[in-house]
Design a protein around this motif. Structure first.
Motif, PDB file in Angstrom:
ATOM      1  N   ALA A   1      -0.050  43.937 106.794  1.00 12.69           N
ATOM      2  CA  ALA A   1       0.996  43.293 105.826  1.00 12.69           C
ATOM      3  C   ALA A   1       1.827  44.172 105.229  1.00 12.69           C
ATOM      4  CB  ALA A   1       0.258  42.070 104.770  1.00 12.69           C
TER       5      ALA A   1
ATOM      6  N   GLY B   1       5.691  44.843 105.801  1.00 13.46           N
ATOM      7  CA  GLY B   1       6.428  44.674 104.398  1.00 13.46           C
ATOM      8  C   GLY B   1       7.387  45.638 104.485  1.00 13.46           C
ATOM      9  N   ASP B   2       6.965  47.127 104.491  1.00 11.66           N
ATOM     10  CA  ASP B   2       7.853  48.274 104.594  1.00 11.66           C
ATOM     11  C   ASP B   2       8.854  48.103 105.584  1.00 11.66           C
ATOM     12  OD1 ASP B   2       6.347  49.297 102.754  1.00 11.66           O
ATOM     13  OD2 ASP B   2       4.864  50.696 103.839  1.00 11.66           O
TER      14      ASP B   2
ATOM     15  N   ARG C   1      11.429  45.857 104.169  1.00 12.81           N
ATOM     16  CA  ARG C   1      12.022  46.266 103.083  1.00 12.81           C
ATOM     17  C   ARG C   1      13.171  47.665 103.477  1.00 12.81           C
ATOM     18  NH1 ARG C   1       7.824  47.380 100.767  1.00 12.81           N
ATOM     19  NH2 ARG C   1       7.722  49.823 100.928  1.00 12.81           N
TER      20      ARG C   1
ATOM     21  N   LYS D   1      12.428  39.087 108.293  1.00 10.66           N
ATOM     22  CA  LYS D   1      11.452  38.076 108.229  1.00 10.66           C
ATOM     23  C   LYS D   1      11.319  37.478 109.546  1.00 10.66           C
ATOM     24  CE  LYS D   1      11.350  37.802 103.236  1.00 10.66           C
ATOM     25  NZ  LYS D   1      11.348  36.872 102.024  1.00 10.66           N
TER      26      LYS D   1
END
Length: 249
Positions: A154, A158-159, A162, A168
């Motif tokens: 995760a 997520g990195d 970002r 997403k």
């Protein structure tokens, strides 16, 4: 109690990770912005790394990798025991499949090419040892993600979100692919990393069941039909077991 790590050393390697083929030079301002530090701290890191030969100033305020890094890279290529172990295996499987084959290891930035064998074709696809593959668009990267602990996976995804490398919605698709890779025992990509290049990757586990390496065969995506992918995955799995049996415990 865990031994505390040296934060300055970690930051120095984060600085070195800023260098790439696309960005062969960095300035103190770029270091400060990328690593969220002051300009004076960035300058201090750069002149310290210059002193030990890790970077060299190529023009006023701009630095590139230095001779010490180049020397260590050559030593690593010549002496890495896993690369030495896997090379004859992937050379044999490359000849059998008539596709290029590589072995990879996970790093903080992605999957690094540890060893490679080029297909015996008049025109073949190549990758250099030391080249980095991104996790979300490479067959090997998807396998590493599939075998990570959920929290680490995760965080990695997520990195990527970002930093704008994926959305997403992309992450939802990737998670489905990861689940499939874990279940099937292999992962694929078809032109995601490089246009018109396909790949199939399998895991190499150690005696304790930990993922140590990944092996992949790659070539023109037009050849990677369902039947060819199945054949490649089966042959790579045999090679992976051979490597696994030979890994020192």
């Amino acid at each position: 109690m865990a031994t505390p790590m040296n934060g300055s050393l970690i930051k120095a390697f984060e600085l070195l990770d800023l260098f790439s083929e696309q960005q062969p030079q960095v300035t103190a301002a770029e270091v400060a912005r990328s690593l969220e530090m002051s300009a004076s701290s960035a300058h201090r890191f750069l002149i310290t790394l210059e002193e030990v030969g890790a970077v060299v100033q190529v023009r006023r305020g701009a630095y590139s990798l230095g001779h010490h890094i180049e020397q260590l890279g050559r030593i690593a290529e010549r002496t890495n025991p896993l690369a030495t172990l896997v090379q004859p295996v992937i050379a044999q499987i490359s000849s059998r499949l008539n596709e290029s084959v590589m072995a990879g290891q996970i790093t903080r930035e992605g999957v690094v090419c540890l060893a490679t064998a080029i297909a015996p074709r008049p025109i073949s696809v190549n990758i250099q040892v030391g080249r980095m593959l991104e996790l979300h668009v490479s067959a090997q990267g998807k396998l590493w993600l599939a075998h990570m602990e959920p929290a680490e996976r995760a965080a990695r995804i997520g990195d990527l979100i970002r930093t704008g490398k994926m959305t997403k919605a992309d992450a939802q698709t990737l998670n489905r692919e990861i689940d499939g890779a874990r279940q099937d025992g292999f992962a694929c990509n078809r032109g995601e990393s490089e246009p018109d290049i396909g790949a199939v990757a399998v895991p190499v586990f150690d005696e304790a069941g930990g993922l140590r390496l990944t092996l992949s065969a790659f070539g023109m995506a037009s050849r990677f039909s369902t039947d060819h992918v199945t054949r490649i995955a089966a042959s790579l799995a045999e090679a992976a077991q051979e490597v696994s049996n030979a890994i020192p415990q």
